[in-house]
Design a protein around this motif. Structure first.
Motif, short mmCIF file in Angstrom:
data_model
loop_
_atom_site.label_atom_id
_atom_site.label_comp_id
_atom_site.label_asym_id
_atom_site.label_seq_id
_atom_site.Cartn_x
_atom_site.Cartn_y
_atom_site.Cartn_z
N VAL A 153 0.90 -0.89 0.16
CA VAL A 153 0.44 0.31 -0.12
C VAL A 153 0.78 0.99 -0.46
O VAL A 153 1.36 1.17 0.88
N SER A 159 -5.56 2.07 4.54
CA SER A 159 -6.22 0.90 3.47
C SER A 159 -7.05 0.06 4.30
O SER A 159 -6.21 -0.20 5.49
N VAL A 161 -8.37 -4.13 4.50
CA VAL A 161 -8.11 -5.78 4.06
C VAL A 161 -9.57 -5.93 3.79
O VAL A 161 -10.51 -6.21 5.05
N ARG A 264 -5.14 -10.09 -1.29
CA ARG A 264 -5.33 -9.71 -0.91
C ARG A 264 -6.90 -8.15 -1.27
O ARG A 264 -5.52 -6.85 -1.51
N TYR A 265 -7.34 -8.34 -0.97
CA TYR A 265 -8.60 -6.78 -1.93
C TYR A 265 -8.38 -5.88 -0.85
O TYR A 265 -9.12 -6.42 -0.02
N HIS A 266 -7.89 -4.55 -0.88
CA HIS A 266 -7.66 -3.45 0.40
C HIS A 266 -8.68 -2.71 -0.76
O HIS A 266 -9.31 -2.55 -1.80
N CYS A 267 -9.60 -1.98 0.28
CA CYS A 267 -10.14 -0.52 0.04
C CYS A 267 -9.62 0.34 0.87
O CYS A 267 -9.04 0.30 2.03
N PHE A 268 -9.15 1.45 0.09
CA PHE A 268 -7.94 2.71 0.26
C PHE A 268 -8.30 4.30 -0.30
O PHE A 268 -8.94 3.80 -1.43
N GLN A 287 -16.89 -2.70 3.61
CA GLN A 287 -16.40 -3.36 4.63
C GLN A 287 -17.47 -4.47 4.81
O GLN A 287 -16.63 -5.63 5.29
#
Length: 297
Positions: A153, A159, A161, A264-268, A287
């Motif tokens: 990241v 972020s 996960v 690993r899908y991140h929301c950032f 999330q």
């Protein structure tokens, strides 16, 4: 050093509009000023900051590192101004922009997006972008949130996960490997694979790992997006390595490949996103969607 009081914010906003297209004529039309006037604004801003903001590469223009920073600030300033005016005049909130890939929208984010839209006062704008494009959109201020599989990241981002996803081989039910419970990379020897075009992250990762394992394979055909790739698998055009979150079409089975890396899908988002914004409410919804998906597998 330039003092804040000496910074021409109108020029910053104009530069952000230019940065969106990297075309002076198009930006000038959008700003309702002449092209020479826009050139002057950008030149004076560059002189004021004592930094080059763009450069010419062949026949094209591109932003410098400092130009990217100024453009990002200009977009944030533009959006903040619009939100302020909307609140003062009792108007709807500004759109929330999310950048993610087609597969993420289809399989991981649908529930979260639906939940956000049920009671959101702000409209939602979706950009369909690959990992690198989504990162660039968030770093450049073109999207408030991004979702993508990340190994590292960038320090400018915060972020969370959303979920961790494995990879599987999708094959027709009558395929020679269809009854296997799991596969090794060597089992893909001789396979005709449906893959994304060259240069796409998934294609490059898969090709590198198969080469490292000394596995010879063939390109059956190239296709963009999990849905299209799986459609061709269902037609019998070949097999495909896809994320385990994908829904298999009728007649297609998925076999795990533990040797392939999990994603690993991140929301950032950029650091400093305010918790009171619609973007933060969307982040919470995504999330929850990721947690629900993990619980279902």
């Amino acid at each position: 050093m330039t003092q804040p009081s000496n910074l021409d914010l109108d020029a910053v906003l104009a530069f952000a509009t230019f940065a969106d297209s990297l075309n002076f004529s198009e930006a000038a039309r959008g700003l309702h000023i002449s092209q020479p006037a826009l050139h002057v604004k950008v030149r004076k801003l560059s002189e004021r900051l004592d930094r080059p903001l763009y450069r010419r590469v062949g026949r094209a223009l591109e932003l410098t590192e400092h130009g990217e920073l100024v453009a990002r600030y200009g977009r944030q300033l533009r959006e903040g101004t619009s939100e302020l005016l909307a609140q003062l005049h009792g108007m709807a909130e500004r759109p929330v922009t999310l950048a993610a890939g087609e597969g993420a929208y289809l399989y991981l984010l649908k529930a979260g997006i639906t939940h956000f839209q049920k009671d959101a006062s702000a409209p939602l704008r979706l950009l369909t972008l690959n990992r690198d494009e989504a990162l660039a959109a968030v770093l450049g201020g073109k999207a408030q949130l991004g979702v993508a599989p990340l190994d590292i990241v960038p320090e400018q981002l915060q972020s969370i996960v959303l979920t961790t996803v494995g990879q599987v081989l999708a094959v027709p039910e009558g395929h020679r490997l269809a009854r296997r419970s799991r596969l090794r990379l060597k089992d893909l020897a001789g396979e005709r694979l449906v893959v994304p075009p060259r240069g796409r992250p998934h294609r490059e990762m898969l090709a590198a790992l198969l080469q490292s394992a000394e596995v010879l394979w063939e390109v059956a055909l190239e296709a963009n997006g999990w849905e299209l790739m799986l459609s061709f698998v269902a037609m019998g055009a070949g097999s495909a390595v896809v994320n385990a979150c994908c829904s298999m079409p009728p007649g297609v089975v998925a076999i795990p490949i533990p040797e392939l890396p999990t994603l690993r899908y991140h929301c950032f988002h950029l650091r400093g996103l305010l918790k009171s914004t619609p973007a933060e409410r969307l982040r919470v919804s995504l999330q929850d969607s990721g947690n629900a998906w993990k619980a279902s597998v």
